[in-house]
Design an enzyme around this catalytic site. Structure first.
Site, PDB file in Angstrom:
ATOM      1  CG  ASP A  27      -2.185   1.179   1.439  1.00 56.15           C
ATOM      2  OD1 ASP A  27      -1.863   1.608   0.185  1.00 56.15           O
ATOM      3  OD2 ASP A  27      -2.662   1.285   2.199  1.00 56.15           O
ATOM      4  CG  ASP A  79      -6.463  -5.456   1.943  1.00 56.28           C
ATOM      5  OD1 ASP A  79      -5.943  -4.240   2.941  1.00 56.28           O
ATOM      6  OD2 ASP A  79      -6.943  -4.621   0.994  1.00 56.28           O
ATOM      7  CB  CYS A 107      -6.470 -24.402   9.484  1.00 50.64           C
ATOM      8  SG  CYS A 107      -7.638 -24.608  11.500  1.00 50.64           S
ATOM      9  CB  CYS A 131      -9.532 -27.516  11.954  1.00 53.83           C
ATOM     10  SG  CYS A 131     -10.431 -25.687  12.510  1.00 53.83           S
TER      11      CYS A 131
END
Length: 390
Positions: A110, A283, A323, A326
């Site tokens: 940015d 984003d 992930c 989990c």
């Protein structure tokens, strides 16, 4: 393989033989949704794509290896904050931002334009640029379009953003018109001063909630024929209905052959609506911010793991999620970590939340390829809490 000034691949290493290209690989019938492939010097990005935010050259609490495991392909960092610490000179000494943070995939920086909005109480704006009062030591920091380009060229990300003025909400039509005029003038100066061939420069459409200003800004920015185009000035406090109207207005006005980047948006309904209007890149700090505050994204809902209902719940957060949280841990364990203020709990929930957004964007892409995007994801355009399988 030759090496670019930022330590990455040379411009000729992209699949097209050019440093940047964008190709549409699938389209949805009935709306503007599409899948694409954006080639950069550090590899290709398949779209739709959510970019995790690594403001200070780090996605908070997460290593580059862990981040890659979530499915993340492209990461965002911030020019203003990296200029303050450690300074773009240090990053350049390290061989560029990719080597400095240990991330081998594509990066976007940015410009600092968002800080013109978010740090409005410590800056002064005129046509030349913006003067900030550093929140670290109080010193004055002058940021102009030329300076924003110089910093981003030193950082060496694959994509640099033009310096712009994002007006707050609400602002008068006259105030937003003045910000658009300034943004367009700054874009011309950014283009004139940006000289790094292995870095793409994206322009930013502004215009607040005023349709005529949005249309004019889209016309001006697209006329510059840059490698990509972004839409800013949304998710800054305006009602959701206003954001939705802006996305529907701008989708048809953006050049179809360029990647479209919706800045600062990471909620599922808004991403689904934006994809239906032809947007490709997103984003947001949402997944990691929620994770640090003990909240998990599960099936489109937000679960506060501090709640007592999870204390004896030994199921995974989401049995279908790959992930680490989990696969290896239960809701009860995560509840324990969050209630104990253990940093591991925040890290695991952040990883989970990023993984959820990656899965969501991949599911949208699959639906586009299979011709069922409008059927499967239309509810997300209307219902922020719709139960959904993805």
């Amino acid at each position: 393989m030759s090496v670019s000034p930022g330590g990455g691949r040379s411009p000729g290493d992209s699949a097209s033989g050019r440093p940047f290209s964008f190709a549409i690989t699938a389209r949805s019938s009935g709306n503007r949704a599409r899948c694409g492939r954006f080639h950069t010097p550090h590899g290709a990005v398949d779209t739709p794509c959510f970019m995790p935010v690594g403001t200070l050259a780090t996605v908070k609490g997460i290593t580059a290896t862990q981040l890659e495991a979530t499915g993340a392909r492209m990461v965002l960092a911030n020019t203003y904050h990296l200029h303050l610490q450690p300074g773009e000179g240090i990053v350049a000494e390290a061989g560029g931002l990719h080597r400095f943070m240990g991330w081998e995939g594509p990066l976007l920086t940015d410009s600092g334009g968002y800080q013109v909005f978010s740090l409005g109480d410590i800056n002064r704006i005129n046509d030349q640029g913006v003067t900030f009062r550093s929140p670290r030591d109080g010193r004055r920091i002058a940021l102009t379009p030329e300076r924003a380009m110089a910093i981003q060229m030193d950082l060496g990300a694959d994509v640099a953003m033009a310096f712009d003025q994002c007006p707050p909400y609400p602002a008068s039509e006259a105030e937003v018109a003045a910000a658009c005029r300034r943004t367009h003038g700054w874009l011309e100066r950014c283009i004139a001063s940006h000289t790094r061939p292995d870095q793409a420069l994206f322009g930013i459409v502004q215009g607040g909630c005023f349709p005529e200003l949005r249309a004019e800004s889209a016309r001006v920015v697209t006329s510059m024929n840059l490698p990509g185009i972004a839409v800013g000035g949304v998710s800054v406090g305006e009602p959701a209905a206003e954001m939705h109207r802006i996305l529907r207005q701008l989708g048809p006005l953006l050049p179809e052959e360029k990647p479209h980047y919706l800045m600062g948006v990471g909620s599922l309904p808004e991403m689904a609506l934006a994809v239906s209007q032809g947007f490709d890149l997103f984003d947001c700090v949402l997944p990691t911010r929620l994770g640090r505050h003990g909240t998990a994204l599960v099936g489109g809902e937000r679960w506060n793991l501090r709640n007592a209902r999870f204390r004896h719940d030994h199921q995974p957060l989401d049995a279908s999620c790959p992930c680490a949280a989990c696969r290896h841990h239960s809701r009860a364990y995560l509840h324990h970590l969050i209630r104990s203020q253990e940093m591991l709990g925040k890290i695991l929930l952040s990883l989970h939340n990023i993984t959820q957004l990656m899965r969501f964007t991949r599911a949208m892409a699959q639906a586009i390829r299979e011709g069922c995007f409008a059927e499967d994801f239309a509810p997300w355009e209307l219902e922020s809490g719709a139960a959904h399988t993805w």
